[in-house]
Design an enzyme around this catalytic site. Structure first.
Site, short mmCIF file in Angstrom:
data_model
loop_
_atom_site.label_atom_id
_atom_site.label_comp_id
_atom_site.label_asym_id
_atom_site.label_seq_id
_atom_site.Cartn_x
_atom_site.Cartn_y
_atom_site.Cartn_z
N CYS A 113 0.83 -1.22 0.00
CA CYS A 113 0.00 0.00 0.00
C CYS A 113 0.86 1.26 0.00
O CYS A 113 0.38 2.34 -0.36
CB CYS A 113 -0.92 0.01 1.21
SG CYS A 113 -1.95 -1.47 1.28
N HIS A 252 -3.29 6.94 3.31
CA HIS A 252 -3.73 5.68 2.70
C HIS A 252 -5.10 5.32 3.25
O HIS A 252 -5.35 5.39 4.45
CB HIS A 252 -2.71 4.58 3.03
CG HIS A 252 -3.19 3.22 2.64
ND1 HIS A 252 -3.68 2.94 1.39
CD2 HIS A 252 -3.26 2.05 3.35
CE1 HIS A 252 -4.03 1.67 1.34
NE2 HIS A 252 -3.79 1.10 2.52
N ASN A 282 -10.17 -0.32 0.30
CA ASN A 282 -8.71 -0.23 0.31
C ASN A 282 -8.19 -0.65 -1.07
O ASN A 282 -8.25 -1.82 -1.42
CB ASN A 282 -8.17 -1.15 1.41
CG ASN A 282 -6.66 -1.11 1.53
OD1 ASN A 282 -5.97 -0.60 0.65
ND2 ASN A 282 -6.15 -1.66 2.61
O1 UT7 Z 1 -3.78 -1.53 3.61
C1 UT7 Z 1 -2.88 -2.15 4.49
C2 UT7 Z 1 -3.27 -1.99 5.85
N1 UT7 Z 1 -4.45 -2.76 6.22
C3 UT7 Z 1 -5.14 -2.31 7.21
O2 UT7 Z 1 -4.83 -1.24 7.69
C4 UT7 Z 1 -6.24 -3.13 7.82
C5 UT7 Z 1 -6.12 -3.04 9.32
N2 UT7 Z 1 -7.09 -3.78 10.08
C6 UT7 Z 1 -8.40 -3.51 10.05
O3 UT7 Z 1 -8.84 -2.65 9.31
C7 UT7 Z 1 -9.29 -4.25 11.02
O4 UT7 Z 1 -8.50 -4.99 11.90
C8 UT7 Z 1 -10.32 -5.17 10.32
C9 UT7 Z 1 -11.37 -4.33 9.64
C10 UT7 Z 1 -9.63 -6.06 9.31
C11 UT7 Z 1 -11.01 -6.05 11.35
O5 UT7 Z 1 -11.61 -5.26 12.34
P1 UT7 Z 1 -11.45 -5.62 13.88
O6 UT7 Z 1 -12.27 -4.68 14.64
O7 UT7 Z 1 -9.98 -5.66 14.17
O8 UT7 Z 1 -12.14 -7.05 13.95
P2 UT7 Z 1 -11.49 -8.43 14.39
O9 UT7 Z 1 -10.50 -8.89 13.36
O10 UT7 Z 1 -11.03 -8.30 15.80
O11 UT7 Z 1 -12.73 -9.36 14.33
C12 UT7 Z 1 -13.82 -9.19 15.19
C13 UT7 Z 1 -14.84 -10.24 14.87
C14 UT7 Z 1 -14.28 -11.65 14.72
O12 UT7 Z 1 -15.22 -12.52 15.26
P3 UT7 Z 1 -14.99 -13.20 16.69
O13 UT7 Z 1 -13.71 -13.97 16.55
O14 UT7 Z 1 -14.87 -12.06 17.66
O15 UT7 Z 1 -16.19 -14.05 16.87
C15 UT7 Z 1 -14.22 -11.84 13.25
O16 UT7 Z 1 -14.35 -13.20 12.87
O17 UT7 Z 1 -15.45 -9.91 13.61
C16 UT7 Z 1 -15.43 -11.07 12.78
N3 UT7 Z 1 -15.34 -10.67 11.38
C17 UT7 Z 1 -16.41 -10.38 10.63
N4 UT7 Z 1 -17.72 -10.38 10.94
C18 UT7 Z 1 -18.56 -10.02 9.96
C19 UT7 Z 1 -14.23 -10.49 10.64
N5 UT7 Z 1 -14.57 -10.09 9.40
C20 UT7 Z 1 -15.92 -10.03 9.39
C21 UT7 Z 1 -16.85 -9.65 8.40
N6 UT7 Z 1 -18.16 -9.66 8.73
N7 UT7 Z 1 -16.49 -9.28 7.17
#
Ligand code: UT7
Length: 325
Positions: A113, A252, A282
């Site tokens: 990115c 970004h 993204n």
């Molecule tokens: O471009 C390069 C840089 N990339 C980034 O900057 C991305 C950085 N990270 C993020 O943007 C966030 O960490 C995410 C958007 C990817 C995830 O958000 P989060 O608040 O960190 O969620 P999480 O990964 O802690 O997941 C929370 C829950 C999980 O369920 P459990 O384990 O708590 O039951 C995931 O399985 O949300 C679940 N989950 C979803 N639920 C519905 C993960 N993806 C989804 C989804 N829909 N698409």
């Protein structure tokens, strides 16, 4: 002193829009989850005739037209991408052929990115040596081809698109005047995209799971906020500036919560940060040049403004760049 200034910008987004509601029908997710956790409402997905190099070429033609530069005048074409049309030749070579930029040499930059910011810095350094160079810098991605559409952790996040700028040396005060770029390869496995499977059995890896984007979202989130803040504050300090001197920050576009966190830590007001994440998701290396083009067309930058780019991606790669518009 001569600096690398942007003469014109352009961008190209695929026709097809994929909304959160569409994704609800594809994986176990909801519009509410995607919107509140990421700020993304829709993204564009490339279709026929919209290969990476074709989006890149369209964005380039707009930037060239805006600059009043003909393709034959270009000396160098750099395409920042992690979703190239082919591994070889570079996407930049395809763009060169499409444009008929016969004089230019061309190559790709892989810095995830952060690729566009790295490439703009590269162009700026070429121009220190040869101020008359005319350089096309593009960020272009078709990550839809590299996302596992069954993995809700990643497939809701990314989109396709391309943005381009034409850069040359000027001595009128405009241009890039500082950058602070960093990498940390030890953290590679927080965000990566594997290569195609090896045809050499000795080089095959047991842990190979497919050539998809994989991410440890939570860790990437924490590093993104902290490292972007660090690179911005040290760059500003190095140039005797404060965040109040910044007229527009173009970060970004990965996640609205990352951007809000970063904004609060830096102490920069919402109206001085450009955000278009909700429409495109993204787009990796394309996100900053698309945002730059939209900001310019919306009249968000006036001649003489100080513009700050800041970026973060797989590698890890990150950094910040300052320019006077
Ligand atoms: O471009 C390069 C840089 N990339 C980034 O900057 C991305 C950085 N990270 C993020 O943007 C966030 O960490 C995410 C958007 C990817 C995830 O958000 P989060 O608040 O960190 O969620 P999480 O990964 O802690 O997941 C929370 C829950 C999980 O369920 P459990 O384990 O708590 O039951 C995931 O399985 O949300 C679940 N989950 C979803 N639920 C519905 C993960 N993806 C989804 C989804 N829909 N698409």
């Amino acid at each position: 002193m001569t600096k690398a200034a942007i003469l014109g910008t352009g961008s190209c987004l695929p026709e097809r829009m994929l909304s959160n509601a569409d994704l609800e029908r594809m994986v176990e997710t909801s519009d509410e989850w995607i919107t509140t956790r990421t700020g993304i409402r829709s993204r564009r997905i490339a279709g026929r005739g919209e290969q990476n190099y074709q989006l890149a070429t369209k964005a380039a033609l707009l930037a060239l037209a805006e600059s009043g530069i003909a393709p034959e005048e270009l000396d160098l074409i750099v395409v920042a991408t992690v979703s190239p049309h082919m591994i070889m030749p570079s996407t930049a070579c395809f763009v060169q052929a499409e444009l008929g930029a016969t004089k230019a040499f061309a190559y790709d930059v892989n810095a995830a990115c952060a690729g566009f910011t790295y490439s703009l810095d590269l162009a700026s350094n070429y121009i220190q040596n040869r101020p008359d160079m005319k350089i096309l810098v593009i960020g272009a991605e078709t990550l839809s081809a590299r996302v596992n559409w069954e993995d809700r952790n990643t497939c809701v996040l990314f989109g396709d698109g391309a943005g381009a700028v034409v850069v040359t040396g000027t001595a009128d005060g405009r241009g890039v005047f500082g950058s602070n770029l960093r990498s940390d390869g030890k953290l590679w496995n927080l965000l990566y995209m594997d290569s195609p499977e090896s045809y050499n059995p000795d080089l095959r890896r047991e842990e190979w799971q497919g050539p998809f984007v994989r991410m440890n979202g939570g860790d990437v989130f924490k590093h993104a906020v902290r490292l972007m803040e660090d690179s911005v504050t040290s760059l500003l300090r190095q140039h005797g500036l404060t965040i109040d001197d910044i007229d527009l920050m173009i970060p970004h576009q990965a996640n609205i919560r990352i951007l809000n966190n970063l904004r609060e830590r830096l102490g920069i007001s919402e109206e001085r940060v450009f955000v278009n994440l909700s429409q495109y998701g993204n787009t990796s290396a394309a996100s900053i040049p698309i945002a730059l083009d939209e900001a310019y067309r919306q009249g968000r930058m006036a001649r003489g403004d100080i513009v700050l780019l800041c970026t973060f991606g797989g590698g890890l790669t990150w950094g910040a760049l300052l320019m006077r518009w």
